[in-house]
Write a protein that holds these residues in place. Structure first.
Motif, PDB file in Angstrom:
ATOM      1  N   GLU A 275      28.423  -7.440  27.678  1.00  0.00           N
ATOM      2  CA  GLU A 275      28.560  -8.856  28.027  1.00  0.00           C
ATOM      3  C   GLU A 275      27.658  -9.740  27.182  1.00  0.00           C
ATOM      4  O   GLU A 275      26.575  -9.294  26.799  1.00  0.00           O
ATOM      5  CB  GLU A 275      28.181  -9.059  29.496  1.00  0.00           C
ATOM      6  CG  GLU A 275      29.169  -8.484  30.473  1.00  0.00           C
ATOM      7  CD  GLU A 275      28.817  -8.929  31.888  1.00  0.00           C
ATOM      8  OE1 GLU A 275      27.783  -8.462  32.398  1.00  0.00           O
ATOM      9  OE2 GLU A 275      29.556  -9.753  32.427  1.00  0.00           O
ATOM     10  N   PRO A 276      28.064 -10.995  26.947  1.00  0.00           N
ATOM     11  CA  PRO A 276      29.344 -11.587  27.355  1.00  0.00           C
ATOM     12  C   PRO A 276      30.489 -11.111  26.458  1.00  0.00           C
ATOM     13  O   PRO A 276      30.329 -11.022  25.242  1.00  0.00           O
ATOM     14  CB  PRO A 276      29.099 -13.093  27.160  1.00  0.00           C
ATOM     15  CG  PRO A 276      28.045 -13.184  26.114  1.00  0.00           C
ATOM     16  CD  PRO A 276      27.201 -11.951  26.248  1.00  0.00           C
TER      17      PRO A 276
ATOM     18  N   GLY B  77      30.206  -5.271  34.851  1.00  0.00           N
ATOM     19  CA  GLY B  77      29.837  -5.578  33.467  1.00  0.00           C
ATOM     20  C   GLY B  77      30.679  -4.843  32.435  1.00  0.00           C
ATOM     21  O   GLY B  77      30.483  -5.026  31.241  1.00  0.00           O
TER      22      GLY B  77
END
Lengths: 328, 328
Positions: free
Chosen positions: B132-133, B289
């Motif tokens: 992430e992101p 995530g």
């Protein structure tokens, strides 16, 4: 504050030492000790601050541990085998640029396992982590596809820096420096050498060879800007970096033609006439694969600043290296 | 053709060995020898092909040299400390996943310096190089921002593979595998274990725990598809890869809800009723995530193929693991 500089004998390292000494403090804290390390013992500067200058091969067993045993609060890791040499000597490049960096990170981690320790580590990375195909303006989160062993080693350094920081072993920040111009000193054989040479030599009344077309575009900052990046990286709040611990530094995207126009403005047509166009297909081919422009918005938002036109870069050189003002 | 498989005792390794033996040839060439290596000695399969099974710690001094001394034509490097263990044991993860991989590459290079040698090396990487992101659909050239030490080690492996290939020391190709479902065998403690468990256990008449919401989306391929990726990577023309030597493999983006609907279609509501919803905040946070979908267009253009709906994945499991046909 005890500061360790690894790679202190290089051009950027020496300027960084001078800047730290001139100020005597960093981020509001007095500098109480400087340790300067390089493959050859760095020159000891004149200062009241206690300075230790050490000749060390960072990749040698125990070398990193010895440097870290003094528990410096801030570490600049600038040491590297440069691109051309890392390509010519595969073993040496990996030994210094990969093993040396990893041994440093590991020495910090091991010191922290003995007694809590989490220094700020400023790592000089490179735009060589990027390689073709590239967009015209390269974002900060461009995938790493290095086309050299040097770029590979720097990309690995960035990954290690992020992982060691994420695990809390150190507080790392990597900065990808633009091509630094105008480099002081004699011409060297680096493929990028002419970018400095066509400014530095004519300013000194000497001839310079230009091996590529005027239309060639590249990404620049002055040595003065580079020192500014390092000092800012040493003190800024790293929390906003998240897991993306390395930043492309701001710079100036300029063509060779724009370099020459700025030289003419500051030093006149006589200086420009000292540039001899002599195309070198090898250099032209190497440079054709280099990045031309970056979006350094992330670094700019965090307060990093570079020159915004090439005249500023030449003026910085004249002021810092030749003791001259704005005129020719 | 002499084939070396490092990590041959794992689930994917064993299936790969069986596939190679069943075929007896690869890319039109007879398999003349198989060397199977793992941290524990892999089981010797029944085959007329000469097989050597070796227990080796790839990170031990001389281990990689010993494996490479026989100059295998094709090497599968599947050995790794998995994500959870590499996170729990920092040293072990770096030793096996980084040092082991580098020692293997270096042993190949050193063998080639003695006498020309440039084997095909198939390296199993992971979508854990991404973190992430992330965009909803992750392109092949997404920047690597691993959020685990395992992902960091795999990202470094990809960089080394590309550099050693570029320098001509080996002919490397890396493949980033999706999460492999349905994993045969007993439930394990991996955070991703439930993706297999909610299919495998009900099909065996056993209860399975689902620790996340039905809306959770992830990226899957069957063990059968994974073996197909490895075999295809072993024989395809690597010239079109250029410097980008690692590819995200195709897979299926599916939600837990879609998994369950496919299970119901193939095994009925009784099987589905064996899934017990018991939310686990720790697992839910980890999985939140994880990447959900990829654009594997580059791999697909090169001929890699995966399942396109979850029923195919379940059927592959039923056929390969339970000797059953398409029905329940």
């Amino acid at each position: 504050m005890h500061i360790l500089i690894i790679g202190a004998a290089g051009m950027v390292g020496r300027k960084l030492v001078n800047a730290l000494i001139a100020e005597g403090r960093l981020g509001g804290t007095d500098i109480t000790a400087l340790t300067l390390s390089d493959i050859v013992a760095p020159e000891k500067p004149h200062t009241a601050i206690p300075v230790e200058a050490i000749a060390t091969d960072l990749s040698a067993p125990g070398a990193a541990e010895t440097l870290i045993a003094a528990r410096p609060d801030l570490i600049f890791h600038l040491a590297a085998i440069v691109s051309g040499e890392a390509e010519a000597d595969f073993d040496k490049g990996y030994r210094i640029n990969l093993d040396g960096t990893r041994l440093l990170l590991e020495a910090i981690r091991q010191e922290g396992l003995r007694q809590p320790y989490r220094p700020r580590l400023v790592f000089s990375s490179s735009i060589a982590v990027f390689g073709e195909p590239l967009p015209p303006v390269i974002p900060d989160d461009q995938a790493h596809t290095p086309l050299t062993s040097y770029g590979t080693q720097k990309a690995i350094g960035e990954l290690l820096l992020a992982d060691y920081s994420r695990r809390g072993f150190l507080d790392g920040i990597g900065i990808r420096l633009p091509t630094i111009v105008v480099r002081p000193g004699k011409p060297n054989k680096a493929a990028s050498g002419f970018f400095s040479g066509i400014i530095r030599e004519p300013l000194a009344g000497l001839e310079a060879v230009l091996p590529v077309d005027d239309s060639v575009r590249h990404w620049f900052a002055s040595p003065r800007a580079a020192i500014g990046f390092l000092l800012h990286a040493a003190t800024l709040d790293t929390a906003p970096l998240g897991q993306r611990r390395t930043l492309t530094m701001p710079g100036l995207s300029a063509t060779v033609g724009e370099q020459i126009a700025a030289l003419e403005k500051l030093a006149g047509p006589r200086a420009v006439s000292l540039i001899r166009r002599e195309r070198d297909e090898t250099i032209a081919a190497i440079v054709a694969g280099w990045p031309q422009n970056f979006d350094a918005g992330r670094a700019i938002a965090l307060g990093f600043r570079a020159e915004t036109d090439f005249e500023q870069i030449i003026r910085a050189h004249m002021e810092d290296e030749r003791g001259q003002g704005g005129g020719a």
